[in-house]
Write a protein that holds these residues in place. Structure first.
Motif, PDB file in Angstrom:
ATOM      1  N   LEU A  62       1.045  -8.420   1.654  1.00 46.02           N
ATOM      2  CA  LEU A  62       0.913  -7.318   0.701  1.00 46.02           C
ATOM      3  C   LEU A  62       1.159  -7.785  -0.733  1.00 46.02           C
ATOM      4  CD1 LEU A  62       2.573  -4.379   2.657  1.00 46.02           C
ATOM      5  CD2 LEU A  62       0.149  -4.721   2.154  1.00 46.02           C
ATOM      6  N   SER A  63       2.097  -8.717  -0.912  1.00 45.92           N
ATOM      7  CA  SER A  63       2.331  -9.222  -2.270  1.00 45.92           C
ATOM      8  C   SER A  63       1.143 -10.055  -2.756  1.00 45.92           C
ATOM      9  CB  SER A  63       3.626 -10.028  -2.336  1.00 45.92           C
ATOM     10  OG  SER A  63       3.506 -11.242  -1.656  1.00 45.92           O
ATOM     11  N   VAL A  64       0.481 -10.771  -1.854  1.00 39.94           N
ATOM     12  CA  VAL A  64      -0.721 -11.521  -2.222  1.00 39.94           C
ATOM     13  C   VAL A  64      -1.829 -10.553  -2.632  1.00 39.94           C
ATOM     14  CG1 VAL A  64      -2.565 -13.001  -1.329  1.00 39.94           C
ATOM     15  CG2 VAL A  64      -0.183 -13.539  -0.818  1.00 39.94           C
ATOM     16  N   LEU A  65      -2.010  -9.486  -1.844  1.00 41.08           N
ATOM     17  CA  LEU A  65      -3.031  -8.496  -2.179  1.00 41.08           C
ATOM     18  C   LEU A  65      -2.709  -7.783  -3.487  1.00 41.08           C
ATOM     19  CD1 LEU A  65      -3.662  -6.998   1.361  1.00 41.08           C
ATOM     20  CD2 LEU A  65      -5.155  -8.518   0.063  1.00 41.08           C
ATOM     21  N   ALA A  66      -1.440  -7.489  -3.721  1.00 39.04           N
ATOM     22  CA  ALA A  66      -1.041  -6.838  -4.966  1.00 39.04           C
ATOM     23  C   ALA A  66      -1.295  -7.757  -6.160  1.00 39.04           C
ATOM     24  CB  ALA A  66       0.426  -6.450  -4.901  1.00 39.04           C
ATOM     25  N   ALA A  67      -1.033  -9.044  -5.998  1.00 38.15           N
ATOM     26  CA  ALA A  67      -1.288  -9.999  -7.077  1.00 38.15           C
ATOM     27  C   ALA A  67      -2.784 -10.093  -7.362  1.00 38.15           C
ATOM     28  CB  ALA A  67      -0.738 -11.369  -6.718  1.00 38.15           C
TER      29      ALA A  67
END
Length: 76
Positions: A62-67
């Motif tokens: 999720l943090s990769v997608l948010a970035a």
């Protein structure tokens, strides 16, 4: 940002997606995934390590997608 051919995993050579537009579509999705992993900065490791961590850890994914989506322009 351009990602050189040296960053693509060797598994793409063994990929069996060969019909119609599948190779181009898969290459585009792969490029988007690599760019998302490259933009994520909380885990300072190689793209391979980031990819493996994202596969095992949903929160990191999720943090990769948010970035990847943080600076993108959304059309109305």
């Amino acid at each position: 940002m351009f990602i050189g051919h040296w960053m693509l995993p060797s598994t793409l050579d063994e990929c069996r997606i060969r019909s119609l537009h599948s190779p181009q579509n898969f290459a585009l999705l792969h490029r988007i995934a690599l760019n998302a992993l490259e933009r994520e900065s909380s885990f300072r490791r190689s793209i391979r390590q980031k990819s493996r961590r994202a596969a095992m850890n949903d929160r990191y994914m999720l943090s990769v997608l948010a970035a990847a989506l943080s600076n993108s322009v959304l059309l109305p």
